[in-house]
Scaffold this active site. Structure first.
Site, PDB file in Angstrom:
ATOM      1  N   GLY A 258      17.312  39.588  47.081  1.00  0.00           N
ATOM      2  CA  GLY A 258      18.552  40.173  47.248  1.00  0.00           C
ATOM      3  C   GLY A 258      19.247  39.276  48.114  1.00  0.00           C
TER       4      GLY A 258
ATOM      5  N   HIS B 191      23.365  39.553  44.540  1.00  0.00           N
ATOM      6  CA  HIS B 191      22.421  39.345  43.257  1.00  0.00           C
ATOM      7  C   HIS B 191      21.208  40.130  43.888  1.00  0.00           C
ATOM      8  CE1 HIS B 191      19.534  37.969  40.529  1.00  0.00           C
ATOM      9  NE2 HIS B 191      18.828  37.300  41.449  1.00  0.00           N
TER      10      HIS B 191
ATOM     11  N   HIS C 146      17.581  42.153  42.031  1.00  0.00           N
ATOM     12  CA  HIS C 146      16.468  42.807  41.006  1.00  0.00           C
ATOM     13  C   HIS C 146      16.385  44.152  40.800  1.00  0.00           C
ATOM     14  CE1 HIS C 146      14.495  38.240  40.898  1.00  0.00           C
ATOM     15  NE2 HIS C 146      15.748  38.457  40.589  1.00  0.00           N
TER      16      HIS C 146
ATOM     17  N   ASP D 204      35.472  54.375  35.773  1.00  0.00           N
ATOM     18  CA  ASP D 204      36.092  54.479  37.184  1.00  0.00           C
ATOM     19  C   ASP D 204      35.908  53.196  37.780  1.00  0.00           C
ATOM     20  OD1 ASP D 204      37.461  57.150  37.137  1.00  0.00           O
ATOM     21  OD2 ASP D 204      35.430  58.017  37.714  1.00  0.00           O
TER      22      ASP D 204
ATOM     23  N   HIS E 136      16.442  38.164  33.590  1.00  0.00           N
ATOM     24  CA  HIS E 136      16.424  38.063  34.932  1.00  0.00           C
ATOM     25  C   HIS E 136      17.161  39.200  35.878  1.00  0.00           C
ATOM     26  CE1 HIS E 136      17.885  34.922  38.393  1.00  0.00           C
ATOM     27  NE2 HIS E 136      17.254  36.082  39.071  1.00  0.00           N
TER      28      HIS E 136
ATOM     29  N   TYR F  10      45.519  57.433  40.954  1.00  0.00           N
ATOM     30  CA  TYR F  10      44.293  58.042  41.559  1.00  0.00           C
ATOM     31  C   TYR F  10      44.072  57.559  43.100  1.00  0.00           C
ATOM     32  CZ  TYR F  10      40.027  60.591  41.744  1.00  0.00           C
ATOM     33  OH  TYR F  10      38.818  61.410  41.887  1.00  0.00           O
TER      34      TYR F  10
HETATM   35 ZN   LIG Z   1      16.900  36.662  40.877  1.00  0.00          ZN
END
Ligand SMILES: [Zn+2]
Length: 230
Positions: free
Chosen positions: A28, A96, A98, A121, A170, A228
């Site tokens: 992450g 990024h 997973h 939306d 991935h 909106y």
């Molecule tokens: Zn990755």
């Protein structure tokens, strides 16, 4: 925005991503780019979230990827983030992960279809799946080529209207107008992957919704005729 402020923002966005539960293991990272689009600030490589501080964020130059701020190494996914910033003007933050359901779609090599208003939306159509990388693209400059294959996936798709992608075998990348917005899009993406999975389980042959419904929901929140929440 000063660089100290950007580091603070990117640090906060990384912690927000961590708290969201979308980070599995160390997979992450969030980055952000300064308003002159010269320096990308990203999470350092190999530092646990409980040891992360805004001072530990790393700045790299957009033009050559060299470290210009900080003493730690940037996340190993940094070259992918850089290719996204170079190609997509609307991206000022990139995420990024997973995350479970979005990664399942990546591995199944399927787009996340736009099947309802929750999706529309936020994203104006299906979340596309990239082609797989070739052997050569994998062996040489893998992270750069991951970025280039993402950019290629958007040859016929608007990266501002659909600020996310699934990389084949991935996982997902998402972007937005700020690092915080990119995290929000990554969280939304995971939720949409989850409900699309359940939609398909409940009715594998359900038709896609009419375009006028997708148009209504996307266009009432985005673009020049948005009304909106105004
Ligand atoms: Zn990755």
């Amino acid at each position: 925005m000063g660089s100290k402020q950007l580091k603070e923002e990117v640090y906060e966005a990384n912690m927000e991503l961590f708290r969201s539960g979308l980070v599995f293991g160390t997979f992450g990272n969030v980055s952000g780019i300064d308003e002159n689009r010269e320096v990308v600030v990203i999470k350092p490589s190999g530092v646990n979230y409980d040891e992360l501080t805004s001072e530990k964020m790393v700045g790299v130059a957009l033009k050559d990827g060299k470290v210009v701020e900080g003493t730690l190494n940037p996340s190993s996914d940094t070259p992918t983030h850089i290719e996204i910033y170079r190609a997509f003007e609307s991206a000022s933050g990139v995420v990024h992960t997973h995350s479970e359901f979005a990664t399942a779609f990546s591995q199944a090599r399927r787009p996340i279809r736009c099947m309802g208003t929750t999706h529309a939306d936020y994203f104006y159509g299906d979340i596309p799946i990239s082609r797989p990388l070739t052997e050569d693209e994998t062996i040489n400059d893998y992270e750069i080529n991951t970025g280039l294959v993402i950019v290629e996936t958007f040859n016929a798709v608007d990266s501002a209207e659909i600020p996310a992608v699934l990389v084949a075998n991935h996982g997902p990348f998402a972007w937005g107008s700020t690092a915080h917005k990119a995290v929000e899009n990554a969280m939304t993406l995971e939720y949409l992957a989850k409900i699309e999975y359940k939609t398909e389980v409940l009715n594998p042959t359900v038709p896609t919704p009419p375009q006028y419904l997708i148009d209504k929901h996307y266009l009432r929140k985005h673009g020049k005729n948005a009304y909106y929440g105004q």
